[in-house]
Design a protein around this motif. Structure first.
Motif, PDB file in Angstrom:
ATOM      1  N   LEU A 106     -27.233 107.028  78.336  1.00 23.00           N
ATOM      2  CA  LEU A 106     -27.904 106.294  77.252  1.00 23.00           C
ATOM      3  C   LEU A 106     -27.003 105.210  76.680  1.00 23.00           C
ATOM      4  CD1 LEU A 106     -29.734 109.204  75.369  1.00 23.00           C
ATOM      5  CD2 LEU A 106     -30.720 107.490  76.912  1.00 23.00           C
ATOM      6  N   VAL A 107     -25.725 105.510  76.555  1.00 23.33           N
ATOM      7  CA  VAL A 107     -24.775 104.503  76.078  1.00 23.33           C
ATOM      8  C   VAL A 107     -24.720 103.328  77.057  1.00 23.33           C
ATOM      9  CG1 VAL A 107     -22.339 104.032  75.637  1.00 23.33           C
ATOM     10  CG2 VAL A 107     -23.383 106.114  74.748  1.00 23.33           C
ATOM     11  N   ALA A 108     -24.627 103.632  78.358  1.00 23.78           N
ATOM     12  CA  ALA A 108     -24.540 102.573  79.364  1.00 23.78           C
ATOM     13  C   ALA A 108     -25.808 101.723  79.394  1.00 23.78           C
ATOM     14  CB  ALA A 108     -24.282 103.192  80.737  1.00 23.78           C
ATOM     15  N   LEU A 109     -26.959 102.350  79.327  1.00 27.99           N
ATOM     16  CA  LEU A 109     -28.214 101.599  79.362  1.00 27.99           C
ATOM     17  C   LEU A 109     -28.356 100.714  78.131  1.00 27.99           C
ATOM     18  CD1 LEU A 109     -30.713 104.295  80.724  1.00 27.99           C
ATOM     19  CD2 LEU A 109     -29.604 102.426  81.968  1.00 27.99           C
ATOM     20  N   THR A 110     -27.914 101.211  76.992  1.00 23.73           N
ATOM     21  CA  THR A 110     -27.978 100.403  75.773  1.00 23.73           C
ATOM     22  C   THR A 110     -27.088  99.171  75.878  1.00 23.73           C
ATOM     23  OG1 THR A 110     -28.405 102.387  74.448  1.00 23.73           O
ATOM     24  CG2 THR A 110     -27.653 100.434  73.278  1.00 23.73           C
ATOM     25  N   VAL A 111     -25.865  99.379  76.358  1.00 23.00           N
ATOM     26  CA  VAL A 111     -24.938  98.250  76.500  1.00 23.00           C
ATOM     27  C   VAL A 111     -25.435  97.275  77.565  1.00 23.00           C
ATOM     28  CG1 VAL A 111     -22.596  97.606  77.162  1.00 23.00           C
ATOM     29  CG2 VAL A 111     -22.965  99.591  75.698  1.00 23.00           C
ATOM     30  N   ALA A 112     -25.925  97.810  78.699  1.00 22.08           N
ATOM     31  CA  ALA A 112     -26.374  96.947  79.794  1.00 22.08           C
ATOM     32  C   ALA A 112     -27.595  96.119  79.401  1.00 22.08           C
ATOM     33  CB  ALA A 112     -26.684  97.789  81.023  1.00 22.08           C
ATOM     34  N   SER A 113     -28.454  96.677  78.571  1.00 22.99           N
ATOM     35  CA  SER A 113     -29.667  95.959  78.190  1.00 22.99           C
ATOM     36  C   SER A 113     -29.374  94.761  77.287  1.00 22.99           C
ATOM     37  CB  SER A 113     -30.633  96.911  77.480  1.00 22.99           C
ATOM     38  OG  SER A 113     -30.046  97.410  76.284  1.00 22.99           O
ATOM     39  N   PHE A 114     -28.212  94.727  76.649  1.00 22.48           N
ATOM     40  CA  PHE A 114     -27.881  93.640  75.740  1.00 22.48           C
ATOM     41  C   PHE A 114     -26.877  92.649  76.331  1.00 22.48           C
ATOM     42  CE2 PHE A 114     -29.467  96.804  72.736  1.00 22.48           C
ATOM     43  CZ  PHE A 114     -30.306  96.035  71.943  1.00 22.48           C
ATOM     44  N   VAL A 115     -25.794  93.140  76.919  1.00 18.64           N
ATOM     45  CA  VAL A 115     -24.727  92.225  77.343  1.00 18.64           C
ATOM     46  C   VAL A 115     -24.326  92.383  78.800  1.00 18.64           C
ATOM     47  CG1 VAL A 115     -23.767  92.008  75.017  1.00 18.64           C
ATOM     48  CG2 VAL A 115     -22.994  93.863  76.490  1.00 18.64           C
ATOM     49  N   GLY A 116     -24.629  93.470  79.442  1.00 20.85           N
ATOM     50  CA  GLY A 116     -24.169  93.673  80.799  1.00 20.85           C
ATOM     51  C   GLY A 116     -22.715  94.118  80.829  1.00 20.85           C
ATOM     52  N   LEU A 117     -22.077  93.932  81.984  1.00 24.89           N
ATOM     53  CA  LEU A 117     -20.713  94.404  82.169  1.00 24.89           C
ATOM     54  C   LEU A 117     -19.709  93.280  81.909  1.00 24.89           C
ATOM     55  CD1 LEU A 117     -18.670  96.563  83.014  1.00 24.89           C
ATOM     56  CD2 LEU A 117     -19.022  95.836  85.389  1.00 24.89           C
ATOM     57  N   THR A 118     -18.912  93.438  80.880  1.00 25.89           N
ATOM     58  CA  THR A 118     -17.778  92.578  80.605  1.00 25.89           C
ATOM     59  C   THR A 118     -16.602  93.476  80.220  1.00 25.89           C
ATOM     60  OG1 THR A 118     -18.318  92.351  78.248  1.00 25.89           O
ATOM     61  CG2 THR A 118     -19.281  90.734  79.766  1.00 25.89           C
ATOM     62  N   TRP A 119     -15.437  92.870  80.022  1.00 25.54           N
ATOM     63  CA  TRP A 119     -14.281  93.693  79.682  1.00 25.54           C
ATOM     64  C   TRP A 119     -14.458  94.357  78.323  1.00 25.54           C
ATOM     65  CZ3 TRP A 119     -11.579  92.761  75.260  1.00 25.54           C
ATOM     66  CH2 TRP A 119     -11.733  91.506  74.656  1.00 25.54           C
ATOM     67  N   TRP A 120     -15.088  93.625  77.387  1.00 30.59           N
ATOM     68  CA  TRP A 120     -15.223  94.214  76.056  1.00 30.59           C
ATOM     69  C   TRP A 120     -16.416  95.160  75.968  1.00 30.59           C
ATOM     70  CZ3 TRP A 120     -19.702  93.283  73.396  1.00 30.59           C
ATOM     71  CH2 TRP A 120     -20.470  92.171  73.781  1.00 30.59           C
ATOM     72  N   SER A 121     -17.482  94.913  76.767  1.00 33.67           N
ATOM     73  CA  SER A 121     -18.605  95.855  76.761  1.00 33.67           C
ATOM     74  C   SER A 121     -18.207  97.175  77.412  1.00 33.67           C
ATOM     75  CB  SER A 121     -19.808  95.243  77.478  1.00 33.67           C
ATOM     76  OG  SER A 121     -19.533  95.054  78.863  1.00 33.67           O
ATOM     77  N   LEU A 122     -17.321  97.096  78.420  1.00 37.07           N
ATOM     78  CA  LEU A 122     -16.802  98.330  79.013  1.00 37.07           C
ATOM     79  C   LEU A 122     -16.020  99.131  77.978  1.00 37.07           C
ATOM     80  CD1 LEU A 122     -16.244 100.138  81.475  1.00 37.07           C
ATOM     81  CD2 LEU A 122     -14.260  98.683  81.973  1.00 37.07           C
ATOM     82  N   GLY A 123     -15.182  98.439  77.194  1.00 32.95           N
ATOM     83  CA  GLY A 123     -14.439  99.118  76.141  1.00 32.95           C
ATOM     84  C   GLY A 123     -15.356  99.723  75.097  1.00 32.95           C
ATOM     85  N   VAL A 124     -16.409  98.995  74.735  1.00 26.87           N
ATOM     86  CA  VAL A 124     -17.371  99.521  73.757  1.00 26.87           C
ATOM     87  C   VAL A 124     -18.074 100.762  74.292  1.00 26.87           C
ATOM     88  CG1 VAL A 124     -19.558  99.028  72.596  1.00 26.87           C
ATOM     89  CG2 VAL A 124     -17.737  97.323  72.587  1.00 26.87           C
ATOM     90  N   ALA A 125     -18.474 100.725  75.572  1.00 24.71           N
ATOM     91  CA  ALA A 125     -19.169 101.872  76.167  1.00 24.71           C
ATOM     92  C   ALA A 125     -18.270 103.099  76.210  1.00 24.71           C
ATOM     93  CB  ALA A 125     -19.652 101.516  77.574  1.00 24.71           C
ATOM     94  N   VAL A 126     -17.012 102.914  76.619  1.00 20.75           N
ATOM     95  CA  VAL A 126     -16.078 104.040  76.701  1.00 20.75           C
ATOM     96  C   VAL A 126     -15.797 104.599  75.310  1.00 20.75           C
ATOM     97  CG1 VAL A 126     -13.719 104.702  77.274  1.00 20.75           C
ATOM     98  CG2 VAL A 126     -15.038 103.281  78.850  1.00 20.75           C
ATOM     99  N   ALA A 127     -15.509 103.712  74.364  1.00 19.02           N
ATOM    100  CA  ALA A 127     -15.214 104.172  73.000  1.00 19.02           C
ATOM    101  C   ALA A 127     -16.417 104.880  72.385  1.00 19.02           C
ATOM    102  CB  ALA A 127     -14.794 102.988  72.133  1.00 19.02           C
ATOM    103  N   THR A 128     -17.607 104.342  72.595  1.00 14.80           N
ATOM    104  CA  THR A 128     -18.811 104.981  72.048  1.00 14.80           C
ATOM    105  C   THR A 128     -19.036 106.351  72.666  1.00 14.80           C
ATOM    106  OG1 THR A 128     -19.812 102.788  71.737  1.00 14.80           O
ATOM    107  CG2 THR A 128     -21.286 104.697  71.673  1.00 14.80           C
ATOM    108  N   GLY A 129     -18.841 106.455  73.985  1.00 10.42           N
ATOM    109  CA  GLY A 129     -18.993 107.750  74.646  1.00 10.42           C
ATOM    110  C   GLY A 129     -18.013 108.780  74.123  1.00 10.42           C
ATOM    111  N   LEU A 130     -16.777 108.372  73.885  1.00  5.74           N
ATOM    112  CA  LEU A 130     -15.771 109.304  73.371  1.00  5.74           C
ATOM    113  C   LEU A 130     -16.069 109.720  71.936  1.00  5.74           C
ATOM    114  CD1 LEU A 130     -12.518 107.664  74.810  1.00  5.74           C
ATOM    115  CD2 LEU A 130     -13.727 109.696  75.656  1.00  5.74           C
ATOM    116  N   VAL A 131     -16.546 108.772  71.132  1.00  4.91           N
ATOM    117  CA  VAL A 131     -16.911 109.110  69.758  1.00  4.91           C
ATOM    118  C   VAL A 131     -18.077 110.092  69.734  1.00  4.91           C
ATOM    119  CG1 VAL A 131     -17.879 108.188  67.618  1.00  4.91           C
ATOM    120  CG2 VAL A 131     -16.013 106.982  68.761  1.00  4.91           C
TER     121      VAL A 131
END
Length: 237
Positions: A106-131
């Motif tokens: 769900l975190v990945a789909l949310t990030v992908a639907s807005f910005v796709g894969l970038t260095w900072w979106s990857l960091g946001v996805a990882v940090a959100t998953g850990l939180v």
């Protein structure tokens, strides 16, 4: 060598422990005290390895019809992680594992639907998953949301990858739970009580031997090594 607390107790010289014996203790500290104990001590480990292997293979075979030629080992991995030492813990781990994977997807789909894969979106996805793993108290599966988010975010079609990963995770969890229900681990109360009683008796006998020896004659290193071996054997029962 003389102990300050008691001048009558001395430590005599003796031959060093054989190298082979020291090596065996380093490799297998809780090895059986005799060949007769070997089957009893190794059978639970062999049985658990067999259960884990069978669960992994069955989950892989069950996942094949849903992969459409793609290679995805999420199902076998889930089955391997789900199968635990008890049926209750297996069912619990199954739900936790599925929840962790779904959270990451769900975190990945949310990030992908807005910005796709970038260095900072990857960091946001990882940090959100850990939180989220901390908030959901996922414990042993705490890294799974971040891992699932990274794997799904890195593919060209996150929606399809997300559905595939959820499906194979459900298959793996179902196979692991079903196997544990069909072939439950053998941990009867009678055997557990008997094992605890044997260990307690062995420890008590060792302590009694130590007390009698100390009172009757000076301590020598050979006696100390014998007591240590007996204590280790008792701890490994």
């Amino acid at each position: 060598m003389t102990f300050p607390s008691d001048g009558n107790i001395t430590l005599s010289r003796f031959k060093a422990v054989p190298r082979r014996r020291r090596l065996m203790h380093y490799i297998w500290p809780d090895r059986p005290a005799s060949w007769r104990d070997l089957p009893r001590r190794t059978w639970p480990t062999v049985r658990q390895i067999t259960r884990l292997t069978v669960a992994t293979v069955l989950a892989y075979l069950a996942s094949l019809p849903f992969l459409d030629g793609a290679v995805d080992l999420t199902g076998p991995l889930t089955a391997l992680l789900v199968v635990q030492a008890s049926t209750y813990s297996t069912i619990t781990m199954g739900f936790v594992r599925v929840g962790a994977v779904v959270t990451g997807i769900l975190v990945a789909l949310t990030v992908a639907s807005f910005v796709g894969l970038t260095w900072w979106s990857l960091g946001v996805a990882v940090a959100t998953g850990l939180v989220l793993s901390e908030l959901l108290h996922l414990h042993k599966q705490g890294l799974e949301p971040a891992i699932s988010a990274m794997l799904v975010l890195g593919v060209t079609n996150p929606e399809v990858a997300g559905v595939t990963r959820v499906g194979t995770t459900l298959i793996g969890a179902a196979v692991g739970i079903a196997l544990n229900l069909l072939v439950p681990p053998r941990r009867s109360q009678r055997k557990t009580v008997s094992a605890v009683r044997r260990a307690a008796i062995a420890v008590a006998d060792t302590l009694e031997a130590v007390a009698v020896s100390i009172q009757s004659r000076p301590i020598i290193r050979h006696d100390a090594q014998v007591w240590l071996d007996r204590a280790r054997a008792a701890a490994s029962r």
